[in-house]
Scaffold this active site. Structure first.
Site, PDB file in Angstrom:
ATOM      1  N   ASP A  86       0.792  -1.141   0.028  1.00  0.00           N
ATOM      2  CA  ASP A  86      -0.003  -0.141  -0.060  1.00  0.00           C
ATOM      3  C   ASP A  86       0.887   1.223  -0.208  1.00  0.00           C
ATOM      4  OD1 ASP A  86      -1.791   2.128   0.452  1.00  0.00           O
ATOM      5  OD2 ASP A  86      -2.995   0.849   1.983  1.00  0.00           O
ATOM      6  N   MET A  87       0.707   1.909  -0.998  1.00  0.00           N
ATOM      7  CA  MET A  87       1.896   3.205  -1.444  1.00  0.00           C
ATOM      8  C   MET A  87       1.438   4.501  -0.272  1.00  0.00           C
ATOM      9  SD  MET A  87       4.255   2.584  -2.988  1.00  0.00           S
ATOM     10  CE  MET A  87       4.589   0.813  -3.857  1.00  0.00           C
ATOM     11  N   SER A 164      -1.280  13.116 -16.212  1.00  0.00           N
ATOM     12  CA  SER A 164      -2.544  13.450 -16.878  1.00  0.00           C
ATOM     13  C   SER A 164      -2.388  14.787 -17.378  1.00  0.00           C
ATOM     14  CB  SER A 164      -3.632  13.231 -15.501  1.00  0.00           C
ATOM     15  OG  SER A 164      -4.834  13.914 -15.926  1.00  0.00           O
ATOM     16  N   TYR A 177      -6.244  15.711  -6.836  1.00  0.00           N
ATOM     17  CA  TYR A 177      -5.693  14.986  -8.053  1.00  0.00           C
ATOM     18  C   TYR A 177      -4.619  15.785  -8.528  1.00  0.00           C
ATOM     19  CZ  TYR A 177      -5.609  11.804 -12.074  1.00  0.00           C
ATOM     20  OH  TYR A 177      -4.839  11.121 -13.207  1.00  0.00           O
ATOM     21  N   ALA A 179      -3.295  18.525  -8.256  1.00  0.00           N
ATOM     22  CA  ALA A 179      -2.162  19.270  -7.625  1.00  0.00           C
ATOM     23  C   ALA A 179      -1.091  18.031  -7.435  1.00  0.00           C
ATOM     24  CB  ALA A 179      -2.546  19.487  -6.159  1.00  0.00           C
ATOM     25  N   THR A 180      -1.499  16.769  -7.291  1.00  0.00           N
ATOM     26  CA  THR A 180      -0.358  15.765  -6.785  1.00  0.00           C
ATOM     27  C   THR A 180       0.224  15.416  -8.312  1.00  0.00           C
ATOM     28  OG1 THR A 180      -1.955  13.869  -7.450  1.00  0.00           O
ATOM     29  CG2 THR A 180      -1.753  14.483  -5.403  1.00  0.00           C
ATOM     30  N   GLY A 210      -5.108  11.665 -21.560  1.00  0.00           N
ATOM     31  CA  GLY A 210      -6.584  12.289 -21.452  1.00  0.00           C
ATOM     32  C   GLY A 210      -7.297  11.170 -20.800  1.00  0.00           C
ATOM     33  N   LEU A 211      -8.682  11.431 -21.041  1.00  0.00           N
ATOM     34  CA  LEU A 211      -9.613  10.453 -20.409  1.00  0.00           C
ATOM     35  C   LEU A 211      -9.674   8.951 -21.296  1.00  0.00           C
ATOM     36  CD1 LEU A 211     -12.044   9.948 -18.502  1.00  0.00           C
ATOM     37  CD2 LEU A 211     -13.697  10.729 -20.230  1.00  0.00           C
ATOM     38  N   ILE A 212      -9.309   8.094 -20.215  1.00  0.00           N
ATOM     39  CA  ILE A 212      -9.239   6.641 -20.861  1.00  0.00           C
ATOM     40  C   ILE A 212     -10.076   5.730 -20.439  1.00  0.00           C
ATOM     41  CG2 ILE A 212      -7.456   4.744 -20.896  1.00  0.00           C
ATOM     42  CD1 ILE A 212      -6.302   7.397 -22.016  1.00  0.00           C
TER      43      ILE A 212
HETATM   44  P1  NDP Z   1      -7.075   2.603 -11.846  1.00  0.00           P
HETATM   45  O1  NDP Z   1      -7.969   3.281 -10.615  1.00  0.00           O
HETATM   46  O2  NDP Z   1      -7.828   1.737 -12.794  1.00  0.00           O
HETATM   47  O3  NDP Z   1      -5.800   1.888 -11.307  1.00  0.00           O
HETATM   48  C1  NDP Z   1      -5.075   2.261 -10.380  1.00  0.00           C
HETATM   49  C2  NDP Z   1      -3.982   1.375  -9.522  1.00  0.00           C
HETATM   50  O4  NDP Z   1      -3.486   1.819  -8.686  1.00  0.00           O
HETATM   51  C3  NDP Z   1      -4.662  -0.088  -9.162  1.00  0.00           C
HETATM   52  O5  NDP Z   1      -3.848  -0.948  -9.740  1.00  0.00           O
HETATM   53  C4  NDP Z   1      -4.681  -0.055  -7.825  1.00  0.00           C
HETATM   54  O6  NDP Z   1      -4.880  -1.203  -7.611  1.00  0.00           O
HETATM   55  C5  NDP Z   1      -3.586   0.746  -7.406  1.00  0.00           C
HETATM   56  N1  NDP Z   1      -3.647   1.425  -6.273  1.00  0.00           N
HETATM   57  C6  NDP Z   1      -4.708   2.237  -5.799  1.00  0.00           C
HETATM   58  N2  NDP Z   1      -4.386   2.498  -4.580  1.00  0.00           N
HETATM   59  C7  NDP Z   1      -3.318   2.019  -4.209  1.00  0.00           C
HETATM   60  C8  NDP Z   1      -2.360   2.149  -3.134  1.00  0.00           C
HETATM   61  N3  NDP Z   1      -2.694   2.915  -1.866  1.00  0.00           N
HETATM   62  N4  NDP Z   1      -1.215   1.791  -2.946  1.00  0.00           N
HETATM   63  C9  NDP Z   1      -0.752   0.911  -4.128  1.00  0.00           C
HETATM   64  N5  NDP Z   1      -1.474   0.848  -5.111  1.00  0.00           N
HETATM   65  C10 NDP Z   1      -2.677   1.435  -5.368  1.00  0.00           C
HETATM   66  O7  NDP Z   1      -6.302   3.827 -12.482  1.00  0.00           O
HETATM   67  P2  NDP Z   1      -6.008   4.080 -14.133  1.00  0.00           P
HETATM   68  O8  NDP Z   1      -5.470   2.786 -14.588  1.00  0.00           O
HETATM   69  O9  NDP Z   1      -7.110   4.797 -14.809  1.00  0.00           O
HETATM   70  O10 NDP Z   1      -5.090   5.139 -13.867  1.00  0.00           O
HETATM   71  C11 NDP Z   1      -3.505   4.715 -14.343  1.00  0.00           C
HETATM   72  C12 NDP Z   1      -2.575   5.984 -14.385  1.00  0.00           C
HETATM   73  O11 NDP Z   1      -3.269   6.659 -15.455  1.00  0.00           O
HETATM   74  C13 NDP Z   1      -2.773   6.960 -13.196  1.00  0.00           C
HETATM   75  O12 NDP Z   1      -1.481   7.442 -13.017  1.00  0.00           O
HETATM   76  C14 NDP Z   1      -3.795   7.891 -13.551  1.00  0.00           C
HETATM   77  O13 NDP Z   1      -3.611   9.312 -12.902  1.00  0.00           O
HETATM   78  C15 NDP Z   1      -3.567   8.019 -14.980  1.00  0.00           C
HETATM   79  N6  NDP Z   1      -4.598   8.591 -15.898  1.00  0.00           N
HETATM   80  C16 NDP Z   1      -5.666   8.053 -15.777  1.00  0.00           C
HETATM   81  C17 NDP Z   1      -6.676   8.369 -16.721  1.00  0.00           C
HETATM   82  C18 NDP Z   1      -7.893   7.696 -16.894  1.00  0.00           C
HETATM   83  O14 NDP Z   1      -8.769   8.318 -17.666  1.00  0.00           O
HETATM   84  N7  NDP Z   1      -8.031   6.363 -16.822  1.00  0.00           N
HETATM   85  C19 NDP Z   1      -6.680   9.944 -17.291  1.00  0.00           C
HETATM   86  C20 NDP Z   1      -5.313  10.430 -16.964  1.00  0.00           C
HETATM   87  C21 NDP Z   1      -4.518   9.861 -16.437  1.00  0.00           C
HETATM   88  P3  NDP Z   1      -5.245  -1.666  -5.941  1.00  0.00           P
HETATM   89  O15 NDP Z   1      -6.602  -1.228  -5.759  1.00  0.00           O
HETATM   90  O16 NDP Z   1      -5.258  -3.322  -6.142  1.00  0.00           O
HETATM   91  O17 NDP Z   1      -4.173  -1.317  -4.996  1.00  0.00           O
END
Ligand code: NDP
Length: 283
Positions: A86-87, A164, A177, A179-180, A210-212
């Site tokens: 857990d990060m 993003s 979000y 800000a991070t 973008g939005l994925i």
């Molecule tokens: P998801 O929510 O589908 O996946 C997030 C991942 O992070 C999961 O594997 C989750 O797994 C893990 N995670 C969540 N909380 C924690 C934690 N506390 N510690 C460790 N791992 C954690 O996100 P996306 O696939 O949509 O996003 C991936 C990246 O793409 C991100 O950086 C996001 O900002 C970026 N992005 C996504 C967009 C979108 O529209 N989808 C748009 C722009 C950027 P678990 O819950 O098992 O820990």
């Protein structure tokens, strides 16, 4: 005027003059991938597997990680391991990097992709949530990168940071979000300078998405955003290709690069266009 024209020409040259991706460059590469249990991270795990990489997957949910690992092995990954962590815990980054080193014996690509869950709505003053999100989305990236940098320096590796559009251009409903993600640009942009000044051959690739169409993103933005979502497997491939070709930045979809380049030229018009994509009444 002259400076402006030179700037535009340099931008166009950089846009068309990019290294072409060679899948063989990833065969046997040692990859540590965060946020690998779902979404874009899961899709990256499958692409890396098809290219024959050796992978360590991490996220919190062990059952999902195990399933992803099994599929990776079927798809052709040379080796796959996973470590649930857990990060939000300040000790997690060091634990995860040490695990990857022990299993893979080194590291060529570190892909920082995970994000903590955050509401998609107007700011309601929850400072504690922002503090927690900074730990998960930003400070853990800094700690993972710091732990892995000496190893990446040895392998002349790549540090791939998933961000993003919201980390380049402010948008509504994403205060903490956003800000991070802006913080990632500042930190890793500065670090890129320092690595170059020290002649360390570690490449930093910042990925602006973008939005994925991941489950979580679609659920959060439904009825609130008038934008089409792009496929997660394509976004994942764009990130991997950018890291492998040592690109400074990756934009997916490609036209986000134009949005980012123009963002400071017409700020008022830019903000009106951005707001027109959001439904204010349903939040
Ligand atoms: P998801 O929510 O589908 O996946 C997030 C991942 O992070 C999961 O594997 C989750 O797994 C893990 N995670 C969540 N909380 C924690 C934690 N506390 N510690 C460790 N791992 C954690 O996100 P996306 O696939 O949509 O996003 C991936 C990246 O793409 C991100 O950086 C996001 O900002 C970026 N992005 C996504 C967009 C979108 O529209 N989808 C748009 C722009 C950027 P678990 O819950 O098992 O820990």
């Amino acid at each position: 005027k002259v400076l402006c024209t030179v700037g535009i020409l340099a931008g166009l040259l950089a846009f068309f003059w990019r290294d072409t991706f060679n899948p063989d460059s990833i065969s046997g590469a040692r990859v540590l991938l965060t946020g690998a249990s779902t979404g874009i991270g899961e899709q990256m795990a499958y692409h890396y597997s098809k290219f024959g990489a050796e992978i360590v997957l991490t996220a919190r949910r062990e059952t999902l990680l195990r399933k992803v690992m099994e599929k990776c092995l079927q798809l052709g990954a040379k080796k796959v391991f996973y470590i649930p962590d857990d990060m939000s815990s300040p000790q997690a980054p060091e634990r995860v990097v040490q695990f990857a080193l022990q299993k893979l014996g080194g590291l060529d690509h570190l892909v920082l992709n995970h994000i903590g869950s955050t509401p998609f709505r107007m700011w309601e003053g929850d400072v504690e949530h922002t503090r927690w999100l900074l730990q998960v989305n930003f400070l853990s990236y800094v700690a993972l990168a710091s732990a892995a940098l000496p190893i990446l320096a040895e392998s002349k590796g790549s540090l791939i940071v998933v961000s993003s559009l919201t980390g380049k251009v402010s948008t509504p409903f994403t205060t903490s979000y956003s800000a991070t993600k802006f913080a990632l640009d500042g930190f890793f942009g500065s670090l890129r300078h320092e690595l170059a000044m020290q002649k360390q051959d570690v490449c930093i690739t910042l990925c602006i998405l973008g939005l994925i169409n991941t489950e979580v993103a679609l659920e959060k933005t439904r009825d609130k955003v008038y934008l089409s979502a792009y496929p997660a497997d394509e976004a994942a491939l764009a990130i991997i290709q950018g890291g492998a070709t040592r690109a400074r930045e990756v934009f997916y979809p490609w036209w986000l690069e134009l949005v980012c380049r123009l963002r400071d030229w017409f700020p008022d018009q830019r903000d009106v266009v951005i707001q027109s994509f959001y439904n204010y009444t349903s939040t």
